[in-house]
Design a protein around this motif. Structure first.
Motif, PDB file in Angstrom:
ATOM      1  N   ILE A   5       6.189  -2.676  -4.239  1.00 30.88           N
ATOM      2  CA  ILE A   5       5.808  -2.791  -3.043  1.00 30.88           C
ATOM      3  C   ILE A   5       4.214  -2.864  -3.287  1.00 30.88           C
ATOM      4  CG2 ILE A   5       5.266  -1.544  -0.987  1.00 30.88           C
ATOM      5  CD1 ILE A   5       7.956  -2.521  -0.906  1.00 30.88           C
ATOM      6  N   ILE A 197      11.133  -4.269  -5.118  1.00 34.47           N
ATOM      7  CA  ILE A 197      12.182  -4.941  -3.905  1.00 34.47           C
ATOM      8  C   ILE A 197      12.773  -6.016  -4.845  1.00 34.47           C
ATOM      9  CG2 ILE A 197      12.069  -6.666  -2.204  1.00 34.47           C
ATOM     10  CD1 ILE A 197      11.969  -3.939  -1.081  1.00 34.47           C
ATOM     11  N   PHE A 237       5.296  -9.532   5.224  1.00 36.14           N
ATOM     12  CA  PHE A 237       4.841  -8.490   4.763  1.00 36.14           C
ATOM     13  C   PHE A 237       3.411  -8.362   4.785  1.00 36.14           C
ATOM     14  CE2 PHE A 237       2.871  -5.798   1.095  1.00 36.14           C
ATOM     15  CZ  PHE A 237       3.820  -4.617   1.169  1.00 36.14           C
ATOM     16  N   GLN A 351       4.768   5.147   5.834  1.00 36.93           N
ATOM     17  CA  GLN A 351       4.392   3.921   4.617  1.00 36.93           C
ATOM     18  C   GLN A 351       3.175   3.057   5.340  1.00 36.93           C
ATOM     19  OE1 GLN A 351       8.252   2.201   6.263  1.00 36.93           O
ATOM     20  NE2 GLN A 351       7.166   0.327   6.448  1.00 36.93           N
ATOM     21  N   HIS A 353       2.375  -0.264   4.368  1.00 39.53           N
ATOM     22  CA  HIS A 353       2.833  -1.524   4.613  1.00 39.53           C
ATOM     23  C   HIS A 353       4.105  -1.502   5.338  1.00 39.53           C
ATOM     24  CE1 HIS A 353      -0.390  -1.970   1.364  1.00 39.53           C
ATOM     25  NE2 HIS A 353      -0.540  -3.156   1.952  1.00 39.53           N
ATOM     26  N   ALA A 354       4.269  -2.926   5.940  1.00 44.54           N
ATOM     27  CA  ALA A 354       5.660  -2.874   6.754  1.00 44.54           C
ATOM     28  C   ALA A 354       6.233  -4.271   6.481  1.00 44.54           C
ATOM     29  CB  ALA A 354       5.426  -2.737   8.082  1.00 44.54           C
ATOM     30  N   PHE A 355       7.272  -4.582   6.232  1.00 45.57           N
ATOM     31  CA  PHE A 355       8.295  -5.671   6.505  1.00 45.57           C
ATOM     32  C   PHE A 355       8.419  -6.141   7.861  1.00 45.57           C
ATOM     33  CE2 PHE A 355       9.043  -4.455   2.064  1.00 45.57           C
ATOM     34  CZ  PHE A 355       8.922  -5.645   1.479  1.00 45.57           C
ATOM     35  N   ASN A 377      12.612   0.712   8.215  1.00 41.00           N
ATOM     36  CA  ASN A 377      11.993   1.449   7.576  1.00 41.00           C
ATOM     37  C   ASN A 377      12.007   1.080   5.926  1.00 41.00           C
ATOM     38  OD1 ASN A 377      12.750   4.014   5.308  1.00 41.00           O
ATOM     39  ND2 ASN A 377      11.452   4.849   6.993  1.00 41.00           N
ATOM     40  N   GLU A 378      10.973   0.813   5.441  1.00 37.00           N
ATOM     41  CA  GLU A 378      10.618   0.342   3.849  1.00 37.00           C
ATOM     42  C   GLU A 378      11.622   0.866   3.175  1.00 37.00           C
ATOM     43  OE1 GLU A 378       7.535   1.108   0.869  1.00 37.00           O
ATOM     44  OE2 GLU A 378       6.484   0.034   2.561  1.00 37.00           O
ATOM     45  N   GLN A 379      11.755   2.284   3.001  1.00 38.17           N
ATOM     46  CA  GLN A 379      12.570   2.980   2.041  1.00 38.17           C
ATOM     47  C   GLN A 379      14.111   2.646   2.209  1.00 38.17           C
ATOM     48  OE1 GLN A 379      11.833   7.118   1.842  1.00 38.17           O
ATOM     49  NE2 GLN A 379      13.452   7.480   0.274  1.00 38.17           N
ATOM     50  N   ARG A 382      15.047  -0.804   1.249  1.00 37.92           N
ATOM     51  CA  ARG A 382      15.120  -1.201  -0.221  1.00 37.92           C
ATOM     52  C   ARG A 382      16.360  -0.760  -0.522  1.00 37.92           C
ATOM     53  NH1 ARG A 382      10.117   1.333  -0.815  1.00 37.92           N
ATOM     54  NH2 ARG A 382      10.899   3.448  -1.479  1.00 37.92           N
TER      55      ARG A 382
END
Length: 405
Positions: A5, A197, A237, A351, A353-355, A377-379, A382
């Motif tokens: 990330i 990722i 992203f 977080q 950054h964001a997707f 949620n990024e985590q 993943r």
């Protein structure tokens, strides 16, 4: 191939700083006050690059670049504003097409040289670029073709949008790097202890999203009788503070839900006001009372948003073999950025950054388009990617039980 990330964030910042340097160069040359509005990395199908430019006339300055990073990049101007920019550099050039083209090429050459040099400095290597080529085309045809990649139908695109302060005019910088050289550079500059990722699985997740969008489109057709097609699907992203800028300032009517499970986050189904009226009336057995967007329209949109959300999220749950639940839909009617801002603030508590997962659907039968935006949620995204078996991803429609090892 895994990319962490932090590396994605660093490369996105590189593109943003390059765009800022290019914008400052233009301001010094022309006196035009401009600022970089948003920069993002997007993974999407090669055929969908530049769909947002459809129907507009553009001029551009295109470059090829080669070295530790190879590919194509282009600086794109609205056709009407290009004359103004050329005049600012060389007064009177708008009356002489050859002079105007020369002025635009000169501006583009200086702007984009700084953009490419910033990448070379960071990568501590040489990146050469070709002489500037002036282009004048409609819609996405103004963009160069993305470099071919033998094993990948999806490509990474860096896009910076530059706002002309005080004017309703935007410029764009598109960078289309070669897939392998970009991912290799990202891996070489990655934090080995960071959260990675898997890029191949991110592509598969994008394909899953396309299927989910088509399911949502099928639900629209079921509810309204209007044949509806899924269009562009992409994963972007960007820094969390830039997420609201992805949606823009247009007014939308739609629904927002929070979904929980793996992954979790927020999902928006948004219609422009005309589309909302048209699709709502197609659902209604009786004539609507009142003008404009009525409570009857809003109730229909709320119902349709719920059905579309269920189709979209259930597709994820089936493929990932997880439980993904969502709250009842909350009706929203506001400017796009105002809708997204509180959701981004919630996600941003955990977080930097964001997707952002974006899909569109349209129909030729009436004036209608809809957008689906997911902010996971990024985590947990993943975690979902870690469990996804890419080798059997093409079997998802047939038997979801075979997706996981």
């Amino acid at each position: 191939m895994n990319v962490d990330i932090q590396s994605l964030g660093t490369f996105n910042q590189l593109a943003h700083e390059g765009a800022e340097q290019a914008t400052q160069s233009m301001a010094q040359m022309t006196g035009i006050d401009a600022a970089v509005d948003v920069t993002k990395i997007t993974l999407l199908d090669r055929a969908d690059i530049g769909e947002e430019l459809t129907g507009q006339e553009f001029v551009g300055v295109q470059f090829g670049f080669d070295g530790v990073l190879g590919g194509e990049t282009v600086l794109v101007f609205d056709a009407d504003s290009a004359d103004t920019i050329a005049d600012a550099l060389m007064p009177g050039s708008s009356d002489d097409p050859a002079m105007a083209q020369s002025g635009v090429k000169e501006i583009g050459n200086i702007m984009m040289s700084g953009f490419i040099d910033g990448w070379a400095d960071y990568l501590d290597s040489t990146i050469d670029h070709s002489p500037p080529e002036y282009i004048e085309r409609t819609g996405k045809d103004v963009l160069p073709e993305a470099p071919e990649a033998d094993e990948h139908t999806q490509v990474f695109v860096f896009k910076s949008e530059i706002e002309w302060v005080g004017e309703s005019v935007n410029f764009y910088i598109y960078m289309l790097p070669e897939y392998d050289s970009l991912t290799t550079a990202m891996m070489e500059h990655a934090d080995t202890d960071g959260d990675a990722i898997p890029i191949d699985k991110l592509q598969t997740f994008n394909e899953m999203t396309t299927n989910g969008t088509q399911q949502a489109a099928d639900n629209v057709e079921m509810m309204t009788g209007i044949p509806t097609d899924a269009e562009v699907t992409q994963i972007s992203f960007a820094p969390i503070e830039d997420v609201p800028k992805q949606i823009g300032t247009d007014t939308y009517v739609g629904t927002v839900v929070e979904f929980t499970g793996v992954p979790s986050g927020y999902l928006m189904v948004l219609f422009d006001e005309i589309s909302a009226i048209n699709v709502a009336e197609a659902m209604m057995p009786v004539e609507v009372e009142g003008e404009g967007l009525t409570d009857q329209h809003k109730a229909a949109i709320e119902e349709l948003g719920n059905i579309m959300t269920s189709g979209f999220v259930d597709g994820w749950a089936n493929v990932l073999q997880t439980s993904v639940d969502h709250t009842p839909p909350r009706l929203v009617h506001d400017m796009g950025r105002s809708i997204v801002d509180p959701l981004a603030a919630q996600v941003g508590q955990h977080q930097e950054h964001a997707f952002i997962i974006d899909s569109e659907m349209r129909t030729d039968d009436i004036e209608f388009s809809a957008e689906i935006h997911a902010l996971p949620n990024e985590q947990e995204l993943r975690a979902a990617l870690d469990d996804l078996d890419v080798d059997r991803a093409d079997q998802t429609d047939a038997d979801v039980e075979q997706i996981f090892e």
